[in-house]
Design an enzyme around this catalytic site. Structure first.
Site, PDB file in Angstrom:
ATOM      1  CD  GLU A   5      -2.220   1.259   2.982  1.00 37.82           C
ATOM      2  OE1 GLU A   5      -1.579   0.713   3.915  1.00 37.82           O
ATOM      3  OE2 GLU A   5      -3.321   1.810   3.135  1.00 37.82           O
ATOM      4  CE  LYS A  38      -7.143   1.232   3.815  1.00 43.61           C
ATOM      5  NZ  LYS A  38      -5.925   1.812   4.463  1.00 43.61           N
ATOM      6  CD  GLU A  86      -5.147   4.770   5.924  1.00 41.95           C
ATOM      7  OE1 GLU A  86      -4.801   3.934   6.770  1.00 41.95           O
ATOM      8  OE2 GLU A  86      -5.548   4.456   4.793  1.00 41.95           O
ATOM      9  CB  CYS A 141      -4.059  -1.381   4.747  1.00 41.05           C
ATOM     10  SG  CYS A 141      -3.059  -1.331   6.228  1.00 41.05           S
ATOM     11  CG  ASN A 174       2.025   1.613   4.501  1.00 44.70           C
ATOM     12  OD1 ASN A 174       2.882   2.472   4.469  1.00 44.70           O
ATOM     13  ND2 ASN A 174       1.735   0.896   3.438  1.00 44.70           N
TER      14      ASN A 174
HETATM   15  N1  ING Z   1      -3.438   0.698   8.634  1.00 44.56           N
HETATM   16  C1  ING Z   1      -3.895   0.015   9.738  1.00 44.56           C
HETATM   17  C2  ING Z   1      -4.502  -1.354   9.456  1.00 44.56           C
HETATM   18  O1  ING Z   1      -5.690  -1.549   9.417  1.00 44.56           O
HETATM   19  C3  ING Z   1      -4.607   0.127  11.935  1.00 44.56           C
HETATM   20  C4  ING Z   1      -4.756   0.819  10.631  1.00 44.56           C
HETATM   21  C5  ING Z   1      -3.364   0.151  12.577  1.00 44.56           C
HETATM   22  C6  ING Z   1      -5.635  -0.572  12.444  1.00 44.56           C
HETATM   23  C7  ING Z   1      -3.207  -0.527  13.770  1.00 44.56           C
HETATM   24  C8  ING Z   1      -5.494  -1.271  13.645  1.00 44.56           C
HETATM   25  C9  ING Z   1      -4.274  -1.235  14.306  1.00 44.56           C
HETATM   26  O2  ING Z   1      -3.687  -2.245   9.333  1.00 44.56           O
HETATM   27  C10 ING Z   1      -4.048   0.959   7.468  1.00 44.56           C
HETATM   28  N2  ING Z   1      -3.308   1.674   6.592  1.00 44.56           N
HETATM   29  O3  ING Z   1      -5.199   0.608   7.230  1.00 44.56           O
END
Ligand code: ING
Length: 308
Positions: free
Chosen positions: A48, A125, A144, A170, A195
């Site tokens: 991503e 996404k 985001e 992601c 990420n």
């Molecule tokens: N990143 C994360 C994901 O869903 C996140 C957001 C981070 C959710 C840590 C939960 C814990 O993997 C992205 N870019 O969606």
């Protein structure tokens, strides 16, 4: 191996610095592509937002303050060398990037390119995590929802590379609906870039479980829909934020058949027998025979929880 075997690679990236020029990142991507060529890879998945640092970790007053991280065309002048190298090597690839459309809409997108250089599809996404406004209490932001629109296109599946291929990005990988939407189209391979910061500010107790949750959701999605899943990270400590690596290629059984060993630029490869999907699609998860959509109304029709 018996059936339609597709040699798939995951091109994991280590950190990309805030001011790292696209040209330097493209050179890293081409290096992974050349390694993939040496190993006979036919389709290489990149992470991503693979061209830049994960810029939603910083707040800008004006949303356009991050527009230099966005692509106005794909390929662009800076990314064309990657497309040319892939076509020369005859390798297809998926590439995550920040998309700024002519209408000024911003999406967290992934392009899928066939081995002959033709564009198969661009996925946007669907599930956008994080928050919209500056939250100074956090050690870093996850904005985001400030910089990307939620795509209403849903999840497509495309006939290419000798099979049925889909994409997700992601946070999409954490939602079972993501996989089932593609499972109901017969998907055999799902490409997912991510990420993922290790630290989850709303509940730091989850930090130690990030690796477990990462594989849990992709392994479950693979098994419950009889599909291969490729999860490919941009990981390592990027601008001070420790991000999960742990890229993996997962079989329709849910087993991990290849996994990254480092948190840097690393290629992992697996021979994916697309016909092996049938072992699950035609038995346990024969949807036409066993699913009960007539009793699943809530899943498609209801957004949040309604308690009895
Ligand atoms: N990143 C994360 C994901 O869903 C996140 C957001 C981070 C959710 C840590 C939960 C814990 O993997 C992205 N870019 O969606």
């Amino acid at each position: 191996m018996t059936g339609r075997v597709l040699r798939v690679g995951a091109g994991q990236l280590g950190p990309i610095a805030r001011d790292e020029p696209r040209h330097d990142v493209v050179a890293r991507l081409i290096a992974l592509l050349e390694q993939a060529g040496d190993r006979g890879v036919e389709l290489l998945a990149f992470p991503e937002l693979a061209l830049t640092t994960f810029f939603p970790r910083w707040f800008t007053d004006d949303v356009s303050g991050h527009d230099h991280y966005f692509e106005r065309s794909m390929p662009s002048e800076e990314t064309k060398p990657l497309f040319d190298a892939a076509t020369t090597l005859g390798i297809g690839f998926s590439l995550g990037f920040a998309e700024l459309t002519e209408d000024g809409d911003r999406y967290n997108s992934t392009i899928l390119v066939d081995g002959d250089g033709s564009t198969v599809a661009t996925f946007r996404k669907v599930h956008i995590p994080g928050h919209q406004d500056d939250e100074p209490w956090r050690p870093f932001q996850h904005l985001e929802r400030r910089y990307f629109l939620e795509s209403d296109d849903g999840f497509g599946v495309w006939r290419c590379f000798g099979g049925l291929v889909g994409m997700a990005t992601c946070n999409d990988r954490r939602w079972p609906e993501t996989y089932r939407e593609m499972g109901l189209q017969g998907v055999e391979l799902i490409l997912i870039g991510y990420n993922t910061p290790i630290h989850y500010a709303p509940d730091p107790g989850q930090n130690s479980l990030q690796g477990f949750h990462n594989h849990l959701c992709m392994q479950a999605g693979a098994y419950q829909n009889g599909t291969w899943v490729v999860g490919v990270a941009k990981g390592g400590t990027e601008e001070g934020v420790e991000s999960l690596a742990q890229s993996a290629i997962i079989a329709p059984s849910g087993q991990i058949v290849a996994q990254a060993l480092t948190t840097g630029d690393e290629l992992i490869v697996a021979d994916c027998d697309l016909d092996s999907c049938r072992r699950y699609k035609e038995t346990l998860f024969d949807f036409a025979r066993y699913r009960r959509p007539e009793v699943y109304q809530r899943i498609a029709g209801q957004k949040g929880v309604i308690e009895p």
